[in-house]
Design an enzyme around this catalytic site. Structure first.
Site: not given
Ligand code: PMP
Length: 365
Positions: A106, A176, A200
Site C-alpha cells: 500500500w 495511512d 476494517k
Molecule cells: N491502505 C491500506 C493499508 C489498505 O489496507 C487499503 C485497502 N485494504 C488501502 C490503503 C486502500 O483502501 P481503499 O480500498 O479504501 O481505497
C-alpha cells in the site's frame, strides 16, 4: 458469526467482520430509525436527525482516540486510495519534495500516486527484502526540506506493523492507518494527518476517516475542487456533497460498541492476546507454518504465513473453509495465508483456528 444460515469465523481482510451487536442494532433500526418511519438511507443528509448522526460518529472517533480540539475528523469518500493523491494535491507543490517510507504494497501505491503531483523521495523501503520489517524509531533520516513524511502504520497485505508513532521532528507526519486505526491508543499529536478506509476497524466500506490538524488546512492552495480540498470539506462538515449516510451511521454504532468494550486500550490487550495465540502456533509448528514478517514487525491485525507449497496452502484454505474458517487466502499479489483479526474478531475464533492448524499439520505432515 451473525449469519442465520451458517456460523463462520470470518478472517476477511476488509471489508471485514463487524461486531455482531452492531449488525443486530442496524437490523433492528433498518426500516425505521428512532421510530421515524424511515431508514437512515432515506432521509436528507441535511436533516436534524442525520446531522446528529454525523456529530455522534465524529465525537465517537474523537473520544476513542482522544483527539484534541485542534484536529478535525472528516468522513470522506473515494477510499484510502483517493487519499494517496489528495494528500499531495493539498500539501505538495511542484517545487517541494515529500518523503515516503515504504514497508509494503500500500505504501508503494501511495508513492506512485503522489509522484503525479510533485517530487517524491522514497527515503526508506523494505521492498528488496520482501516487506518483512519496519524501521526502528529514529532510523529513518527525514529531509528538513520535506513537505511531509508519509508512512503506512500497518501493511495489510504483508502483515507488518509499526509498533510506535513515527516521530517526524519538524516535518509533518501523514499516516495511512487503514488497517490498524482504533486497534490501540495512539499519540495523535505526533500526526498532522491520518487517513483510514473504514472497512476494517471503523465500519463498512465507502467511508474514509480523515483526522487532520487545523494548521494543515489553514494554508492550503486555492484552486482545488471542493470535493478534493480538505479545507472545503472541513468547512462544510464533510458535506460538500451527499456523504455516505449509511456508512456514517454504522460508524456511530461501532463507536458505541468500542465504548462498551472499554475503549481502544482494552481492545489493544485483546488484540495482543489474539495475535500471540496465532504467532505462538506458527512458532511452535517446527517450521510447518512459516510467518512472513520478522518478529518485531509482526502485525496484530493481519497474520501472514506460508506452508511448504501452494498446493498445500490451497488445501489448507479449502479444508478450513469447509470447517467454517473463511477468507484465509492471502492477497492475490503475494499468496500464502492471511488471518485478519481486527477488533471485532473474537478470541474464541483464533483459538479454534489454532486447533484446526494443529490438526491439519498432523494430518498432512
Ligand atoms: N491502505 C491500506 C493499508 C489498505 O489496507 C487499503 C485497502 N485494504 C488501502 C490503503 C486502500 O483502501 P481503499 O480500498 O479504501 O481505497
Amino acid at each position: 458469526m451473525i449469519s442465520e444460515q451458517k456460523n463462520v469465523y470470518n478472517f476477511s481482510s476488509g471489508p471485514s467482520m463487524l461486531p455482531p451487536p452492531v449488525l443486530e442494532r442496524a437490523r433492528a433500526e433498518l426500516t425505521s430509525l428512532n421510530g421515524s418511519g424511515v431508514s437512515v438511507m432515506e432521509m436528507s443528509h441535511r436533516s436534524d436527525t442525520f446531522v446528529e448522526i454525523l456529530r455522534k460518529a465524529g465525537d465517537g472517533i474523537r473520544e476513542a482516540l482522544s483527539i484534541p480540539e485542534h484536529y478535525q475528523v472528516l468522513f470522506l469518500q473515494g477510499g484510502a486510495t483517493l487519499q494517496f493523491s489528495m494528500v499531495p494535491m493539498n500539501f505538495l507543490s511542484r517545487d517541494r519534495v515529500a518523503d515516503y517510507i515504504v514497508t509494503g504494497a500500500w505504501g508503494k501505491k501511495a508513492v506512485s500516486d503522489a509522484a503525479l503531483f510533485g517530487n517524491v523521495r522514497e527515503i526508506y523501503s523494505t521492498e528488496a527484502s520482501g516487506f518483512r520489517s519496519v524501521p526502528e524509531q529514529g532510523a529513518v533520516r527525514i529531509g528538513d526540506d520535506s513537505a511531509y513524511i508519509h508512512y503506512t502504520s500497518n501493511e495489510t497485505i504483508d502483515g507488518v506493523e509499526f509498533k510506535y508513532d513515527l516521530d517526524g521532528g519538524r516535518v509533518r507526519v501523514v499516516c495511512d492507518m487503514s488497517s490498524n486505526i482504533l486497534s490501540k491508543p495512539i499519540d495523535i499529536e505526533k500526526y498532522a494527518l491520518i487517513y483510514a478506509g473504514a472497512q476494517k476497524n471503523i465500519g463498512p466500506s465507502g467511508v474514509t476517516v480523515v483526522i487532520v490538524r487545523n494548521d494543515m488546512i489553514d494554508r492550503l492552495p486555492e484552486g482545488l475542487p471542493g470535493l478534493l480540498s480538505y479545507r472545503e470539506l472541513a468547512k462544510n462538515d464533510s458535506m460538500v456533497n451527499t456523504p455516505n449516510t449509511w456508512g456514517i451511521y454504522l460508524i456511530g454504532l461501532v463507536c458505541d460498541w468500542l465504548r462498551e468494550q472499554g475503549g481502544v486500550s482494552k481492545l489493544e490487550v485483546r488484540n495482543r492476546e489474539k495475535a500471540a495465540i496465532l504467532y505462538n502456533a506458527i512458532d511452535s509448528s517446527d517450521g510447518y507454518y512459516v510467518g512472513h514478517a520478522e518478529a518485531p514487525a509482526r502485525s496484530l491485525m493481519n497474520v501472514t504465513f506460508r506452508l511448504s507449497s501452494v498446493e498445500l496452502e490451497n488445501k489448507f484454505c479449502a479444508e478450513a473453509a469447509a470447517e467454517g474458517f473463511v477468507s484465509l487466502k492471502g492477497h492475490r499479489s503475494v499468496g500464502g495465508i492471511r488471518a485478519s483479526i481486527y477488533n471485532a474478531f473474537p478470541v474464541a475464533g483464533v483459538k479454534a483456528l489454532v486447533e484446526f492448524m494443529t490438526e491439519f499439520s498432523r494430518r498432512n505432515g
